[in-house]
Design a protein around this motif. Structure first.
Motif, PDB file in Angstrom:
ATOM      1  N   LEU A  70       0.819  -1.208   0.000  1.00 43.40           N
ATOM      2  CA  LEU A  70       0.000   0.000   0.000  1.00 43.40           C
ATOM      3  C   LEU A  70       0.855   1.261   0.000  1.00 43.40           C
ATOM      4  O   LEU A  70       0.653   2.175  -0.817  1.00 43.40           O
ATOM      5  N   ILE A  71       1.823   1.334   0.912  1.00 46.90           N
ATOM      6  CA  ILE A  71       2.627   2.546   1.060  1.00 46.90           C
ATOM      7  C   ILE A  71       3.451   2.823  -0.193  1.00 46.90           C
ATOM      8  O   ILE A  71       3.467   3.955  -0.704  1.00 46.90           O
ATOM      9  N   PHE A  72       4.125   1.806  -0.706  1.00 48.78           N
ATOM     10  CA  PHE A  72       4.982   2.029  -1.870  1.00 48.78           C
ATOM     11  C   PHE A  72       4.181   2.157  -3.162  1.00 48.78           C
ATOM     12  O   PHE A  72       4.632   2.808  -4.104  1.00 48.78           O
ATOM     13  N   PHE A  73       2.984   1.559  -3.184  1.00 49.72           N
ATOM     14  CA  PHE A  73       2.144   1.701  -4.371  1.00 49.72           C
ATOM     15  C   PHE A  73       1.714   3.145  -4.558  1.00 49.72           C
ATOM     16  O   PHE A  73       1.771   3.689  -5.673  1.00 49.72           O
ATOM     17  N   ILE A  74       1.300   3.793  -3.454  1.00 53.03           N
ATOM     18  CA  ILE A  74       0.881   5.187  -3.586  1.00 53.03           C
ATOM     19  C   ILE A  74       2.056   6.148  -3.535  1.00 53.03           C
ATOM     20  O   ILE A  74       1.996   7.253  -4.077  1.00 53.03           O
ATOM     21  N   GLY A  75       3.166   5.731  -2.911  1.00 45.46           N
ATOM     22  CA  GLY A  75       4.292   6.634  -2.720  1.00 45.46           C
ATOM     23  C   GLY A  75       5.267   6.708  -3.870  1.00 45.46           C
ATOM     24  O   GLY A  75       5.896   7.757  -4.092  1.00 45.46           O
ATOM     25  N   THR A  76       5.416   5.610  -4.629  1.00 41.76           N
ATOM     26  CA  THR A  76       6.384   5.655  -5.736  1.00 41.76           C
ATOM     27  C   THR A  76       5.901   4.965  -6.999  1.00 41.76           C
ATOM     28  O   THR A  76       6.231   5.400  -8.098  1.00 41.76           O
ATOM     29  N   VAL A  77       5.093   3.894  -6.886  1.00 43.70           N
ATOM     30  CA  VAL A  77       4.677   3.164  -8.093  1.00 43.70           C
ATOM     31  C   VAL A  77       3.713   3.992  -8.935  1.00 43.70           C
ATOM     32  O   VAL A  77       3.931   4.189 -10.138  1.00 43.70           O
ATOM     33  N   LEU A  78       2.630   4.478  -8.336  1.00 44.33           N
ATOM     34  CA  LEU A  78       1.679   5.308  -9.083  1.00 44.33           C
ATOM     35  C   LEU A  78       2.310   6.609  -9.579  1.00 44.33           C
ATOM     36  O   LEU A  78       2.094   7.002 -10.734  1.00 44.33           O
ATOM     37  N   PRO A  79       3.096   7.330  -8.753  1.00 42.09           N
ATOM     38  CA  PRO A  79       3.760   8.525  -9.276  1.00 42.09           C
ATOM     39  C   PRO A  79       4.655   8.237 -10.474  1.00 42.09           C
ATOM     40  O   PRO A  79       4.649   8.983 -11.458  1.00 42.09           O
ATOM     41  N   THR A  80       5.427   7.161 -10.416  1.00 50.61           N
ATOM     42  CA  THR A  80       6.284   6.792 -11.538  1.00 50.61           C
ATOM     43  C   THR A  80       5.455   6.466 -12.767  1.00 50.61           C
ATOM     44  O   THR A  80       5.739   6.937 -13.882  1.00 50.61           O
ATOM     45  N   MET A  81       4.436   5.646 -12.584  1.00 47.92           N
ATOM     46  CA  MET A  81       3.620   5.193 -13.702  1.00 47.92           C
ATOM     47  C   MET A  81       2.903   6.347 -14.390  1.00 47.92           C
ATOM     48  O   MET A  81       2.939   6.471 -15.622  1.00 47.92           O
ATOM     49  N   ILE A  82       2.264   7.219 -13.609  1.00 51.11           N
ATOM     50  CA  ILE A  82       1.479   8.302 -14.190  1.00 51.11           C
ATOM     51  C   ILE A  82       2.375   9.367 -14.812  1.00 51.11           C
ATOM     52  O   ILE A  82       2.208   9.738 -15.988  1.00 51.11           O
ATOM     53  N   LEU A  83       3.308   9.871 -14.041  1.00 52.60           N
ATOM     54  CA  LEU A  83       4.124  11.001 -14.491  1.00 52.60           C
ATOM     55  C   LEU A  83       4.975  10.660 -15.711  1.00 52.60           C
ATOM     56  O   LEU A  83       4.959  11.383 -16.721  1.00 52.60           O
ATOM     57  N   ILE A  84       5.706   9.556 -15.629  1.00 53.28           N
ATOM     58  CA  ILE A  84       6.680   9.249 -16.675  1.00 53.28           C
ATOM     59  C   ILE A  84       6.087   8.380 -17.778  1.00 53.28           C
ATOM     60  O   ILE A  84       6.139   8.734 -18.969  1.00 53.28           O
ATOM     61  N   TYR A  85       5.494   7.244 -17.404  1.00 49.03           N
ATOM     62  CA  TYR A  85       5.161   6.235 -18.415  1.00 49.03           C
ATOM     63  C   TYR A  85       3.744   6.355 -18.974  1.00 49.03           C
ATOM     64  O   TYR A  85       3.476   5.846 -20.060  1.00 49.03           O
ATOM     65  N   ALA A  86       2.856   7.065 -18.279  1.00 49.46           N
ATOM     66  CA  ALA A  86       1.540   7.322 -18.845  1.00 49.46           C
ATOM     67  C   ALA A  86       1.528   8.607 -19.671  1.00 49.46           C
ATOM     68  O   ALA A  86       0.918   8.657 -20.735  1.00 49.46           O
ATOM     69  N   ILE A  87       2.230   9.632 -19.183  1.00 46.38           N
ATOM     70  CA  ILE A  87       2.131  10.946 -19.813  1.00 46.38           C
ATOM     71  C   ILE A  87       3.358  11.302 -20.645  1.00 46.38           C
ATOM     72  O   ILE A  87       3.242  11.642 -21.829  1.00 46.38           O
ATOM     73  N   LEU A  88       4.534  11.241 -20.047  1.00 45.05           N
ATOM     74  CA  LEU A  88       5.725  11.726 -20.749  1.00 45.05           C
ATOM     75  C   LEU A  88       6.177  10.808 -21.884  1.00 45.05           C
ATOM     76  O   LEU A  88       6.596  11.292 -22.944  1.00 45.05           O
ATOM     77  N   LEU A  89       6.103   9.498 -21.703  1.00 40.32           N
ATOM     78  CA  LEU A  89       6.687   8.592 -22.686  1.00 40.32           C
ATOM     79  C   LEU A  89       6.092   8.746 -24.090  1.00 40.32           C
ATOM     80  O   LEU A  89       6.859   8.820 -25.064  1.00 40.32           O
ATOM     81  N   PRO A  90       4.756   8.801 -24.258  1.00 38.67           N
ATOM     82  CA  PRO A  90       4.234   9.016 -25.621  1.00 38.67           C
ATOM     83  C   PRO A  90       4.711  10.331 -26.236  1.00 38.67           C
ATOM     84  O   PRO A  90       4.941  10.404 -27.453  1.00 38.67           O
ATOM     85  N   ARG A  91       4.894  11.343 -25.416  1.00 35.88           N
ATOM     86  CA  ARG A  91       5.350  12.629 -25.929  1.00 35.88           C
ATOM     87  C   ARG A  91       6.824  12.573 -26.301  1.00 35.88           C
ATOM     88  O   ARG A  91       7.237  13.208 -27.280  1.00 35.88           O
ATOM     89  N   TYR A  92       7.618  11.847 -25.532  1.00 33.72           N
ATOM     90  CA  TYR A  92       9.016  11.647 -25.923  1.00 33.72           C
ATOM     91  C   TYR A  92       9.100  10.984 -27.300  1.00 33.72           C
ATOM     92  O   TYR A  92       9.920  11.372 -28.145  1.00 33.72           O
ATOM     93  N   LEU A  93       8.259   9.990 -27.522  1.00 34.87           N
ATOM     94  CA  LEU A  93       8.282   9.281 -28.807  1.00 34.87           C
ATOM     95  C   LEU A  93       7.805  10.182 -29.936  1.00 34.87           C
ATOM     96  O   LEU A  93       8.391  10.184 -31.033  1.00 34.87           O
TER      97      LEU A  93
END
Length: 350
Positions: A235-258
Protein backbone atom coordinates in the motif's frame (compact mmCIF):
# COMPACT_ATOMS: atom_id res chain seq x y z
CA UNK A 1 16.81 -26.48 -44.95
CA UNK A 2 20.23 -25.15 -46.01
CA UNK A 3 23.55 -26.94 -45.96
CA UNK A 4 24.32 -25.85 -42.40
CA UNK A 5 21.08 -27.32 -41.10
CA UNK A 6 19.37 -23.96 -40.49
CA UNK A 7 15.89 -23.27 -41.84
CA UNK A 8 15.03 -20.11 -43.75
CA UNK A 9 12.97 -18.67 -40.85
CA UNK A 10 15.89 -19.24 -38.48
CA UNK A 11 18.27 -17.47 -40.83
CA UNK A 12 15.81 -14.61 -41.30
CA UNK A 13 15.46 -14.24 -37.53
CA UNK A 14 19.23 -14.23 -37.07
CA UNK A 15 19.66 -11.60 -39.79
CA UNK A 16 16.89 -9.47 -38.28
CA UNK A 17 18.43 -9.73 -34.79
CA UNK A 18 21.83 -8.74 -36.17
CA UNK A 19 20.30 -5.75 -37.96
CA UNK A 20 18.49 -4.62 -34.81
CA UNK A 21 21.72 -4.94 -32.80
CA UNK A 22 23.59 -2.80 -35.35
CA UNK A 23 20.88 -0.16 -35.27
CA UNK A 24 20.97 -0.01 -31.47
CA UNK A 25 24.76 0.19 -31.07
CA UNK A 26 24.97 2.65 -33.96
CA UNK A 27 22.45 5.04 -32.43
CA UNK A 28 24.06 8.30 -31.34
CA UNK A 29 22.14 8.37 -28.06
CA UNK A 30 23.30 4.86 -27.14
CA UNK A 31 26.89 5.77 -27.91
CA UNK A 32 26.63 8.92 -25.77
CA UNK A 33 25.03 6.95 -22.92
CA UNK A 34 27.78 4.31 -23.04
CA UNK A 35 30.48 7.01 -23.06
CA UNK A 36 28.92 8.80 -20.08
CA UNK A 37 28.58 5.47 -18.24
CA UNK A 38 32.33 4.89 -18.61
CA UNK A 39 33.16 8.49 -17.70
CA UNK A 40 30.98 8.17 -14.61
CA UNK A 41 32.93 5.15 -13.45
CA UNK A 42 36.25 6.89 -14.08
CA UNK A 43 35.10 9.86 -12.00
CA UNK A 44 34.04 7.56 -9.17
CA UNK A 45 37.45 5.84 -9.18
CA UNK A 46 39.14 9.24 -9.10
CA UNK A 47 36.96 10.85 -6.41
CA UNK A 48 35.99 7.99 -4.08
CA UNK A 49 39.47 6.98 -2.98
CA UNK A 50 38.48 3.36 -2.40
CA UNK A 51 35.26 3.88 -0.40
CA UNK A 52 31.77 5.26 -0.90
CA UNK A 53 30.23 7.69 1.64
CA UNK A 54 26.63 6.46 1.29
CA UNK A 55 24.26 5.29 4.03
CA UNK A 56 23.49 1.86 2.50
CA UNK A 57 23.75 -0.85 5.19
CA UNK A 58 22.55 -3.58 2.81
CA UNK A 59 25.72 -3.28 0.72
CA UNK A 60 28.10 -1.44 3.06
CA UNK A 61 30.10 -4.56 3.91
CA UNK A 62 30.67 -5.50 0.27
CA UNK A 63 34.10 -4.81 -1.22
CA UNK A 64 34.48 -1.45 -2.93
CA UNK A 65 34.95 -3.12 -6.32
CA UNK A 66 31.69 -5.07 -5.97
CA UNK A 67 29.77 -1.96 -4.92
CA UNK A 68 31.07 -0.27 -8.05
CA UNK A 69 30.19 -3.23 -10.24
CA UNK A 70 26.63 -3.59 -8.88
CA UNK A 71 24.97 -1.07 -11.24
CA UNK A 72 26.62 -2.71 -14.25
CA UNK A 73 25.58 -6.17 -13.05
CA UNK A 74 22.03 -4.89 -12.72
CA UNK A 75 22.24 -3.39 -16.22
CA UNK A 76 23.32 -6.75 -17.66
CA UNK A 77 20.34 -8.41 -16.01
CA UNK A 78 18.10 -5.68 -17.44
CA UNK A 79 19.43 -6.34 -20.94
CA UNK A 80 18.54 -10.01 -20.46
CA UNK A 81 15.05 -8.99 -19.35
CA UNK A 82 14.72 -6.78 -22.43
CA UNK A 83 15.48 -9.79 -24.59
CA UNK A 84 12.80 -11.74 -22.74
CA UNK A 85 10.29 -8.95 -23.34
CA UNK A 86 10.98 -8.89 -27.07
CA UNK A 87 10.67 -12.67 -27.20
CA UNK A 88 7.29 -12.69 -25.45
CA UNK A 89 5.90 -9.75 -27.46
CA UNK A 90 7.31 -10.73 -30.86
CA UNK A 91 3.93 -11.80 -32.28
CA UNK A 92 1.67 -9.15 -30.74
CA UNK A 93 0.60 -5.92 -32.35
CA UNK A 94 2.81 -3.28 -30.77
CA UNK A 95 0.85 -0.04 -30.20
CA UNK A 96 2.14 3.21 -31.67
CA UNK A 97 2.46 5.39 -28.59
CA UNK A 98 3.28 8.48 -30.65
CA UNK A 99 -0.28 8.43 -31.99
CA UNK A 100 -1.51 8.80 -28.41
CA UNK A 101 0.30 12.13 -28.02
CA UNK A 102 -0.95 15.44 -29.44
CA UNK A 103 0.62 17.18 -32.42
CA UNK A 104 4.26 18.17 -32.10
CA UNK A 105 3.77 21.73 -30.86
CA UNK A 106 1.32 20.71 -28.15
CA UNK A 107 3.44 17.68 -27.23
CA UNK A 108 6.48 19.90 -26.77
CA UNK A 109 4.55 22.39 -24.67
CA UNK A 110 3.05 19.69 -22.45
CA UNK A 111 6.42 17.96 -22.04
CA UNK A 112 8.27 21.12 -21.02
CA UNK A 113 5.53 22.19 -18.63
CA UNK A 114 5.24 18.75 -17.03
CA UNK A 115 9.00 18.42 -16.56
CA UNK A 116 9.05 21.88 -14.99
CA UNK A 117 6.14 20.90 -12.74
CA UNK A 118 7.92 17.68 -11.73
CA UNK A 119 11.07 19.65 -10.87
CA UNK A 120 9.06 22.01 -8.67
CA UNK A 121 7.42 18.99 -7.05
CA UNK A 122 10.85 17.57 -6.25
CA UNK A 123 11.97 20.86 -4.72
CA UNK A 124 8.76 20.92 -2.69
CA UNK A 125 9.64 17.49 -1.27
CA UNK A 126 13.12 18.68 -0.37
CA UNK A 127 11.57 21.58 1.55
CA UNK A 128 8.58 19.82 3.13
CA UNK A 129 10.49 16.87 4.58
CA UNK A 130 13.02 18.90 6.62
CA UNK A 131 10.33 21.44 7.56
CA UNK A 132 8.45 18.61 9.31
CA UNK A 133 11.60 17.26 10.95
CA UNK A 134 12.05 14.47 8.38
CA UNK A 135 14.59 13.88 5.62
CA UNK A 136 14.15 15.37 2.15
CA UNK A 137 11.53 13.52 0.09
CA UNK A 138 12.31 12.01 -3.28
CA UNK A 139 10.69 9.22 -5.31
CA UNK A 140 11.98 6.83 -2.61
CA UNK A 141 11.70 7.09 1.15
CA UNK A 142 14.99 6.84 3.06
CA UNK A 143 15.97 3.19 3.49
CA UNK A 144 14.35 1.93 0.30
CA UNK A 145 16.14 -1.15 -1.14
CA UNK A 146 19.48 -0.42 0.58
CA UNK A 147 18.32 0.21 4.15
CA UNK A 148 19.50 3.13 6.30
CA UNK A 149 21.11 3.66 9.68
CA UNK A 150 17.99 5.43 11.04
CA UNK A 151 14.67 3.97 9.89
CA UNK A 152 11.93 6.40 8.77
CA UNK A 153 9.29 7.37 11.28
CA UNK A 154 5.68 6.34 10.70
CA UNK A 155 4.65 9.93 10.04
CA UNK A 156 7.60 10.37 7.68
CA UNK A 157 6.61 7.35 5.63
CA UNK A 158 2.93 8.28 5.35
CA UNK A 159 3.68 11.94 4.62
CA UNK A 160 6.16 10.98 1.90
CA UNK A 161 3.70 8.56 0.30
CA UNK A 162 0.77 10.98 0.32
CA UNK A 163 2.87 13.91 -0.92
CA UNK A 164 4.21 11.92 -3.87
CA UNK A 165 0.80 10.49 -4.67
CA UNK A 166 -0.95 13.87 -4.77
CA UNK A 167 1.83 15.84 -6.50
CA UNK A 168 3.15 13.30 -9.02
CA UNK A 169 0.17 11.01 -9.64
CA UNK A 170 -3.24 12.44 -8.72
CA UNK A 171 -2.91 16.02 -9.95
CA UNK A 172 -1.16 15.15 -13.28
CA UNK A 173 -3.68 12.38 -13.93
CA UNK A 174 -6.71 14.60 -13.25
CA UNK A 175 -5.30 17.35 -15.48
CA UNK A 176 -4.46 15.11 -18.44
CA UNK A 177 -7.50 12.85 -18.08
CA UNK A 178 -9.70 15.82 -18.96
CA UNK A 179 -8.00 15.91 -22.37
CA UNK A 180 -6.99 12.30 -23.05
CA UNK A 181 -8.54 8.85 -22.63
CA UNK A 182 -7.04 6.13 -20.45
CA UNK A 183 -5.89 4.39 -23.64
CA UNK A 184 -4.04 7.54 -24.72
CA UNK A 185 -2.50 7.62 -21.24
CA UNK A 186 -1.23 4.02 -21.57
CA UNK A 187 -3.52 2.86 -18.77
CA UNK A 188 -5.62 0.32 -20.70
CA UNK A 189 -4.47 -3.02 -22.09
CA UNK A 190 -4.79 -3.88 -25.77
CA UNK A 191 -3.77 -7.52 -25.24
CA UNK A 192 -4.54 -8.74 -21.72
CA UNK A 193 -3.31 -12.29 -22.25
CA UNK A 194 0.11 -11.20 -23.50
CA UNK A 195 0.35 -8.52 -20.81
CA UNK A 196 -0.38 -11.11 -18.10
CA UNK A 197 2.20 -13.50 -19.53
CA UNK A 198 4.77 -10.72 -19.61
CA UNK A 199 4.01 -9.63 -16.04
CA UNK A 200 4.41 -13.17 -14.68
CA UNK A 201 7.61 -13.88 -16.65
CA UNK A 202 9.37 -10.64 -15.71
CA UNK A 203 8.22 -10.87 -12.10
CA UNK A 204 9.58 -14.40 -11.71
CA UNK A 205 12.98 -13.58 -13.23
CA UNK A 206 13.40 -10.30 -11.35
CA UNK A 207 12.25 -11.81 -8.04
CA UNK A 208 14.74 -14.67 -8.40
CA UNK A 209 17.52 -12.18 -9.14
CA UNK A 210 16.73 -10.01 -6.12
CA UNK A 211 16.40 -12.96 -3.75
CA UNK A 212 19.80 -14.16 -4.95
CA UNK A 213 21.64 -10.86 -4.40
CA UNK A 214 19.95 -9.43 -1.29
CA UNK A 215 20.34 -11.03 2.14
CA UNK A 216 17.56 -9.27 4.02
CA UNK A 217 14.25 -9.73 2.19
CA UNK A 218 10.65 -10.47 3.12
CA UNK A 219 11.65 -14.09 3.76
CA UNK A 220 13.89 -13.03 6.64
CA UNK A 221 10.75 -12.10 8.61
CA UNK A 222 8.42 -14.19 10.73
CA UNK A 223 5.09 -15.32 9.28
CA UNK A 224 3.23 -12.75 11.40
CA UNK A 225 5.50 -9.93 10.20
CA UNK A 226 5.09 -11.04 6.59
CA UNK A 227 1.28 -11.22 6.81
CA UNK A 228 1.02 -7.71 8.21
CA UNK A 229 4.09 -6.08 6.71
CA UNK A 230 3.69 -7.19 3.08
CA UNK A 231 0.22 -5.67 2.48
CA UNK A 232 1.27 -2.51 4.33
CA UNK A 233 4.42 -2.25 2.22
CA UNK A 234 2.41 -2.78 -0.95
CA UNK A 235 0.00 0.00 0.00
CA UNK A 236 2.63 2.55 1.06
CA UNK A 237 4.98 2.03 -1.87
CA UNK A 238 2.14 1.70 -4.37
CA UNK A 239 0.88 5.19 -3.59
CA UNK A 240 4.29 6.63 -2.72
CA UNK A 241 6.38 5.66 -5.74
CA UNK A 242 4.68 3.16 -8.09
CA UNK A 243 1.68 5.31 -9.08
CA UNK A 244 3.76 8.53 -9.28
CA UNK A 245 6.28 6.79 -11.54
CA UNK A 246 3.62 5.19 -13.70
CA UNK A 247 1.48 8.30 -14.19
CA UNK A 248 4.12 11.00 -14.49
CA UNK A 249 6.68 9.25 -16.68
CA UNK A 250 5.16 6.23 -18.41
CA UNK A 251 1.54 7.32 -18.84
CA UNK A 252 2.13 10.95 -19.81
CA UNK A 253 5.72 11.73 -20.75
CA UNK A 254 6.69 8.59 -22.69
CA UNK A 255 4.23 9.02 -25.62
CA UNK A 256 5.35 12.63 -25.93
CA UNK A 257 9.02 11.65 -25.92
CA UNK A 258 8.28 9.28 -28.81
CA UNK A 259 6.25 11.84 -30.72
CA UNK A 260 8.99 14.45 -30.34
CA UNK A 261 12.00 12.23 -31.00
CA UNK A 262 10.49 9.88 -33.58
CA UNK A 263 12.80 7.20 -32.18
CA UNK A 264 11.98 4.33 -29.85
CA UNK A 265 15.64 4.08 -28.84
CA UNK A 266 15.76 7.76 -27.91
CA UNK A 267 12.48 7.35 -26.03
CA UNK A 268 13.90 4.47 -23.99
CA UNK A 269 16.97 6.56 -23.14
CA UNK A 270 14.84 9.58 -22.18
CA UNK A 271 12.62 7.39 -20.02
CA UNK A 272 15.68 6.08 -18.20
CA UNK A 273 17.10 9.56 -17.71
CA UNK A 274 13.80 10.94 -16.40
CA UNK A 275 13.39 8.05 -13.97
CA UNK A 276 16.90 8.66 -12.62
CA UNK A 277 16.29 12.41 -12.35
CA UNK A 278 13.21 11.82 -10.17
CA UNK A 279 15.47 10.06 -7.63
CA UNK A 280 18.10 12.76 -7.59
CA UNK A 281 18.08 13.07 -3.78
CA UNK A 282 17.99 9.56 -2.34
CA UNK A 283 17.90 8.64 1.34
CA UNK A 284 21.43 7.26 1.06
CA UNK A 285 22.81 10.34 -0.71
CA UNK A 286 25.13 12.75 1.02
CA UNK A 287 25.86 16.33 0.02
CA UNK A 288 28.26 17.14 2.85
CA UNK A 289 31.03 18.07 0.39
CA UNK A 290 31.40 18.69 -3.36
CA UNK A 291 33.07 15.28 -3.74
CA UNK A 292 30.29 13.44 -1.91
CA UNK A 293 27.62 15.34 -3.83
CA UNK A 294 29.26 14.38 -7.12
CA UNK A 295 29.46 10.72 -6.09
CA UNK A 296 25.80 10.78 -5.02
CA UNK A 297 24.60 12.23 -8.32
CA UNK A 298 26.69 9.81 -10.37
CA UNK A 299 25.41 6.81 -8.42
CA UNK A 300 21.79 7.92 -8.78
CA UNK A 301 22.28 7.84 -12.55
CA UNK A 302 24.10 4.51 -12.46
CA UNK A 303 21.47 3.00 -10.17
CA UNK A 304 18.26 4.16 -11.84
CA UNK A 305 19.03 4.77 -15.51
CA UNK A 306 18.84 1.06 -16.38
CA UNK A 307 15.58 0.31 -14.52
CA UNK A 308 14.06 3.44 -16.04
CA UNK A 309 14.98 2.23 -19.52
CA UNK A 310 13.47 -1.18 -18.85
CA UNK A 311 10.20 0.36 -17.69
CA UNK A 312 10.22 2.31 -20.97
CA UNK A 313 10.73 -0.85 -23.01
CA UNK A 314 7.86 -2.60 -21.23
CA UNK A 315 5.55 0.34 -21.88
CA UNK A 316 6.59 0.79 -25.51
CA UNK A 317 6.12 -2.91 -26.30
CA UNK A 318 2.71 -3.16 -24.62
CA UNK A 319 1.25 0.34 -24.58
CA UNK A 320 0.26 -0.45 -21.01
CA UNK A 321 2.05 1.30 -18.15
CA UNK A 322 0.47 -1.12 -15.65
CA UNK A 323 2.76 -3.90 -16.96
CA UNK A 324 5.93 -2.36 -15.54
CA UNK A 325 4.15 -1.34 -12.32
CA UNK A 326 3.07 -4.91 -11.59
CA UNK A 327 6.06 -6.84 -12.96
CA UNK A 328 9.02 -4.61 -12.21
CA UNK A 329 8.15 -2.25 -9.38
CA UNK A 330 5.64 -2.95 -6.64
CA UNK A 331 6.37 -6.62 -5.86
CA UNK A 332 9.95 -6.71 -7.11
CA UNK A 333 11.71 -4.86 -5.60
CA UNK A 334 9.50 -3.12 -3.05
CA UNK A 335 7.47 -5.85 -1.36
CA UNK A 336 10.33 -8.35 -1.60
CA UNK A 337 13.08 -6.04 -0.33
CA UNK A 338 11.36 -3.22 1.54
CA UNK A 339 8.92 -5.14 3.75
CA UNK A 340 11.61 -5.44 6.49
CA UNK A 341 11.95 -1.63 6.43
CA UNK A 342 8.20 -1.16 6.90
CA UNK A 343 8.12 -3.81 9.64
CA UNK A 344 10.88 -1.95 11.49
CA UNK A 345 9.23 1.47 11.03
CA UNK A 346 5.85 0.28 12.32
CA UNK A 347 7.31 -1.90 15.06
CA UNK A 348 5.57 -5.09 13.92
CA UNK A 349 6.61 -7.80 16.37
CA UNK A 350 7.45 -11.40 15.31
Amino acid sequence: MNADGESAPQLAAAVASSAVFRVIVGHRGVQVAFTLWVVGYLLVFWIAGGSLPFDRPAVATLPFALQLAAPSITLIEILVLMGLVFLITRQRVVPDLSSRAPHREAALRETVLLIGYAALGQVGGWILGPALGYRAFSFHIAGTVFGCSVAPQRGEMWTWALYNFVVFALLPYLYFRRRYSNTQLNLRSTDRRNDCLLIVAVLLVESAFELAVFDKTIFSLSRHQMLIGAPLTLLIFFIGTVLPTMILIYAILLPRYLALSGSRIATVLLGGLTYAAMHIVEGWSTFSSPANATLSLIFVLLQYFGPGMFKSVLTLRTGNAWVHALSYHIIAPHVIIDTPLVVKTFGILP
